[in-house]
Write an enzyme that holds these catalytic residues in place. Structure first.
Site: not given
Length: 452
Positions: A304-306, A452
């Site tokens: 989800w962060h990257g 993000f």
């Protein structure tokens, strides 16, 4: 006129939020509007559906649409590049499969926010709104649109649908929280960033202690950067008559990684727990399935962060250690280890620090070099660079940690301001903090979580 008419307030807030987002790139405003339309309709249809299959259909419409947008804009190139590399190793060289795509700012945050709305309705935990204006304002609300906190409909949407009276107490608290956020970001986080950026620009030429010091400083840089943004968002919302949930609570004062995730980026942590971990089965299907669910939740949380293997490994480290903690707890080892429980604090921080290497490094190669150098530690002094700048960073960090501890544990700002609104005290604290911010403004960087 606006004071007594929350509908006009919402119209103004919605326009302001759309202008705020369009200022970055007006083309991607359509994504928020389309997503809002889909989830507004899906929520109503789920609630009205007469059978389970129809409820599932509209839930899937919401999931596919929102995760589809997120997948295309954030993850398509990552998976395309990974597939091409895999095929190259097999001896086949496919044509370039990547697309020239710009990542819409804040898409991860507002996607999770709008998904929580339809999932809560599907679970019968929340009833949909019939006020489309309130719903669109909830999705696009500018204080937390681009970097959270991720506010659920059950908290924020009812506030959109009632009259809001702004008190002097909320003005005081909002202003103070904004200047605290600016102080955390500009004075502490951005000052620390100078050394961190220098070392991580080329970890290959620096020794172990330099990389370890940079990683240690980065742990606090990202905390003060993101906690500072959350303060600004929460304070700004309070000035508009809205109350957000707290997003941080001294995460590095944790004796386990489980406790760390109850205190770090709490809006995301609780979202992953309630909508992913529990949906996978949580701890209801045996200990082995619990381990799997923890690992999958954190792997997806990392992704989800990257769109990078670095973030997947970062999430994997956290998931693996969370599973170990769950195993220890299940075997009642905690009773035997009780006399040395204080070791949980440094051990937890060490694990978090190790994982931050993958989070900060630009790619897996740089992260691998940094990890090897840290693990094969050389007892030499770290690179000092500008000794005065480094000394300022350490001093400000120390003051920041002390301030944070007393802010959360002793409510120091409320003690300074008193229980009643005092414009002299409020103005003094805000002015003093703004003066410090001006002195350090030349080092200001973008918020880390904007990417993000």
């Amino acid at each position: 006129m606006l004071q007594n008419n929350f509908r006009l307030q919402n119209i103004l807030l919605l326009l302001a939020s759309y202008i705020f987002y369009a200022w970055w790139d007006y083309r991607f405003l359509s994504l928020i509007i389309i997503s809002s339309c889909i989830d507004y309709i899906a929520g109503l249809q789920i609630f009205k559906a007469s059978n389970q299959s129809r409820r599932k259909f509209w839930l899937y419409v919401s999931l596919i649409a929102n995760l589809g947008f997120l997948g295309v804009f954030k993850y398509y190139n990552f998976f395309a590049e990974s597939f091409s590399q895999l095929m190259n190793q097999a001896g086949w060289q496919p044509n370039d499969l990547t697309l020239n795509i710009i990542l819409p700012v804040g898409i991860s945050f507002y996607t999770f926010q709008t998904l929580s709305y339809t999932i809560d309705i599907y679970r019968k935990d929340f009833q949909p709104t019939t006020n489309i204006l309130s719903f669109f304002t909830y999705i696009a609300f500018f204080p937390q649109l681009v970097a959270g906190p991720i506010e659920r409909a059950s908290n924020l949407l009812p506030q959109m649908e009632r009259k809001r009276n702004l008190s002097k107490e909320w003005i005081k608290e909002g202003l103070v929280q904004i200047v605290i956020g600016l102080f955390r970001k500009i004075v502490i986080a951005d000052t620390i960033a100078a050394y961190v950026d220098l070392i991580y620009a080329d970890v290959g030429i620096y020794n172990s202690s330099s990389i370890l010091l940079a990683t240690f400083l980065y742990a606090f840089q990202i905390y003060f950067d993101f906690a500072g943004y959350s303060d600004i968002a929460i304070g700004s919302a309070k000035l508009l008559g809205f109350k957000f949930h707290q997003n941080f609570n001294l995460p590095y004062f944790s004796k386990s990684l489980t406790e760390f995730w109850r205190k770090w980026h709490m809006s995301l942590s609780f979202w992953l727990r309630d909508y992913l971990y529990i949906s996978l089965g949580g701890n209801r299907k045996g200990i082995k399935i619990t381990y799997r669910n923890l690992l999958l939740t954190m792997l997806l949380g990392g992704l989800w962060h990257g769109s990078s293997w670095n973030f997947i490994i970062w999430g994997g480290i956290h998931g693996f250690v969370l599973a170990i903690e769950k195993y220890i707890k299940s075997k009642s080892f905690s009773i035997k280890l009780k006399p040395i429980n204080f070791l949980g604090y440094p051990i937890t921080f060490a694990v978090v620090l190790l994982a931050w290497v993958f989070f900060r490094a630009q790619n897996l190669t740089i992260a691998t070099i940094a990890i090897k150098k840290i693990l094969l530690f050389e007892w030499t002094l770290p690179y000092m660079g500008d000794i005065n700048a480094l000394a300022n960073s350490v001093l400000l960090l120390t003051l920041g940690i002390i301030f944070d501890y007393y802010l959360f544990k002793k409510k120091i700002t409320l003690e300074l301001l008193g229980n009643q609104f005092n414009i002299v005290k409020t103005s003094f604290i805000c002015s003093f903090t703004i003066l410090l911010i001006i002195l350090f403004y030349s080092t200001s960087n973008n918020f880390i979580y904007f990417q993000f």
